[in-house]
Design an enzyme around this catalytic site. Structure first.
Site, mmCIF file in Angstrom:
data_model
loop_
_atom_site.group_PDB
_atom_site.id
_atom_site.type_symbol
_atom_site.label_atom_id
_atom_site.label_comp_id
_atom_site.label_asym_id
_atom_site.label_seq_id
_atom_site.Cartn_x
_atom_site.Cartn_y
_atom_site.Cartn_z
ATOM 1 N N GLU A 166 0.809 -1.228 0.000
ATOM 2 C CA GLU A 166 0.000 0.000 0.000
ATOM 3 C C GLU A 166 0.835 1.268 0.000
ATOM 4 O O GLU A 166 0.724 2.101 0.901
ATOM 5 C CB GLU A 166 -0.967 -0.003 1.188
ATOM 6 C CG GLU A 166 -1.981 -1.107 1.114
ATOM 7 C CD GLU A 166 -3.101 -0.968 2.153
ATOM 8 O OE1 GLU A 166 -3.011 -0.092 3.026
ATOM 9 O OE2 GLU A 166 -4.064 -1.731 2.071
ATOM 10 N N GLU A 375 -5.352 -8.579 0.843
ATOM 11 C CA GLU A 375 -6.088 -8.185 2.061
ATOM 12 C C GLU A 375 -7.558 -7.956 1.732
ATOM 13 O O GLU A 375 -7.875 -7.394 0.690
ATOM 14 C CB GLU A 375 -5.552 -6.872 2.670
ATOM 15 C CG GLU A 375 -4.237 -6.992 3.384
ATOM 16 C CD GLU A 375 -3.757 -5.677 4.001
ATOM 17 O OE1 GLU A 375 -4.596 -4.842 4.419
ATOM 18 O OE2 GLU A 375 -2.530 -5.479 4.049
#
Ligand code: BGP
Length: 474
Positions: A166, A375
């Site tokens: 991320e 995720e």
């Protein structure tokens, strides 16, 4: 009934070093930027830290045993750079390497595929202090050297690597919202640091290729697909701007090695375009990943934003009291609106399983690349009952619907390699403390006391066990 999932589909779960390990200063580990950041008053929810976290560093065998009991096919975890190379560059800490080597062996003992994240936000503090971390091009080489140590040590046993986790989140929170270290609010510095992170990511992937290691590597991107409020044309434009500037801006760089033209025009107009040097473009192109790692939690709904300026502010809900978050968006381009068709979590995240199918389809369509869902999960206040059970029906419902949408995306033709839920055990939520739980395994601790950190299987533990066993059917 025939399963839509391939027989080698990676049913997994995920975590990150800082959020589970604890042992922040043990066995030669030096401080990371998070170890330092949490010391500042007000930096995190009620001042929570990962100093002890859920003590996975000392209890990893117990945790892996639970994974085996559940039947996990894959486990995604991150390696803490400052355990391996405490100063970020230079000397290697063998005790740090041993911890992860033992963890990998423990996973393989039960046939669990390790998915290793190289960087999940815990930069060695020494690199921040000496040259400003992601703001210096020196980090490109240091990150690559660190990654090479891990490739050399573990690529005989590891088949899946995640480069940066991320980047969009740690860059925006670190340099725009000032909610992550180094807590800067400066869009110019943000885009410069981001460009350097892109180069570092590409450099590591290039080194992986050149080293001839087996396995696959790719970044994990936090993708929030966009919708237009009410289908109004000007809101549709806002949704497209959001998509360009907050999603394609990163994913295009990863896969195509170029910034999207329209997003770059916006940055140029605002004087925010990053400095590009000769050779940058070649490096970015040499860093094409094998897969896109997708972290999917929610969708965003956008409307036009007639205000001007360059600010981009947001107020986060870190308490779990609904309705506390606020996002102003980008002046002139878009702002976030409430989607009347979607429920939200207590932390105001939209709950949108179809959004996952959409995310998968958009990535597959634009980039024609396999996707590893690295995720997805529901943060909730879970309750340990008197009788010792945790009935997390909300989570089961959430995950079940998302799994079903993955099945549909596979039918649509998307190549999905696997699905890692966030998270296996409960763990530290960076800014929301320990009360925002995601795990299949409850960890008995609260903000005030660490208690015994006892592990307790939630209802969702058994639900996922069945899903894995039936390869996604039940
Ligand atoms: C992602 C991070 C994870 C994890 C997750 C849940 O952005 O990669 O590390 O924290 O989000 O977020 P939160 O803890 O804020 O609810």
């Amino acid at each position: 009934e025939r399963s839509l999932f391939s027989s080698d589909f990676l049913w997994g779960s995920a975590s990150a070093a800082y959020q589970i390990e604890g042992a922040w200063n043990e066995d030669g580990k030096a401080a990371s930027i998070w170890d330092e950041f949490v010391k500042q008053p007000g930096a995190t929810y009620k001042g929570t830290t990962g100093n002890i976290a859920v003590d996975h560093y000392h209890r990893y065998k117990e945790d892996v045993k639970l994974m085996a009991e559940q039947g996990l096919k894959a486990y995604r975890f991150s390696i803490s750079w400052s355990r391996i190379i405490p100063n970020g560059k230079g000397e290697i800490n063998l005790e740090g390497l041993k911890f992860y080597s033992d963890l990998i062996d423990e996973l393989l003992k039960y046939g669990i595929e390790p998915i290793v994240t190289l960087y999940h936000w815990d930069l060695p503090y020494a690199l921040q202090a000496s040259y400003g971390g992601w703001e210096s091009r020196e980090i490109i080489q240091d990150f690559t050297e660190y990654a090479k140590v891990l490739f050399e040590m573990f690529s005989d046993r590891v088949n899946y690597w995640v480069s940066l986790n991320e980047q969009n989140i740690f860059i925006m929170h670190g340099y725009l919202f000032a909610t992550h270290p180094p807590a800067v609010k400066d869009p110019k510095r943000m885009y410069e640091a981001n460009h350097i992170a892109n180069l570092a990511n590409a450099s590591v992937i290039k080194a992986f290729r050149e080293g001839g290691y087996k396995g696959k590597i790719g970044p994990s991107f936090a993708y929030t697909p966009s919708y237009a409020l009410d289908c109004q044309p000007e809101n549709c434009l806002a949704a497209e701007q959001h998509q360009e500037l907050l999603s394609y801006f990163w994913m295009d760089c990863y896969v195509r090695g170029t910034y999207p033209r329209l997003a770059m025009k916006v940055l140029e107009d605002k004087g925010l375009a990053p400095t590009q040097l000769p050779g940058d473009s070649e490096l970015l192109k040499a860093g094409r990943p094998d897969f896109m790692g997708l972290n999917y939690y929610q969708t965003a709904t956008l409307e036009a934003n007639p205000s001007d300026g360059i600010g981009f502010d947001s107020k986060m809900n870190t308490t779990g009291e609904k309705g506390k978050s606020e996002s102003k968006g980008l002046p002139g381009l878009f702002k976030t609106a409430v989607n009347p068709t979607l429920e939200t979590t207590n932390w105001d995240w939209t709950i949108d399983p179809v959004g996952l199918r959409l995310a998968l389809r958009r990535i597959a369509s634009r980039y024609d690349i396999p996707i590893l869902i690295t995720e997805n999960g529901l943060g909730d206040f879970d309750k340990l009952e008197e009788d010792g059970t945790v009935n997390d029906a909300n989570r089961i419902d959430f995950l079940e619907k998302h799994v079903s949408e993955i099945g549909k995306a596979i039918e649509d033709g998307v190549d999905v390699l696997g699905y890692c839920t966030w998270s296996f055990t409960d763990l530290l939520s960076w800014l929301n403390g320990y009360q925002k739980r995601y795990g299949f395994v409850y960890v008995d601790r609260d903000e005030e006391s660490e208690k015994e950190l006892t592990r307790i299987k939630k209802e969702s533990f058994y639900w996922y066990k069945d899903i894995i066993k039936s390869n996604g059917l039940s």
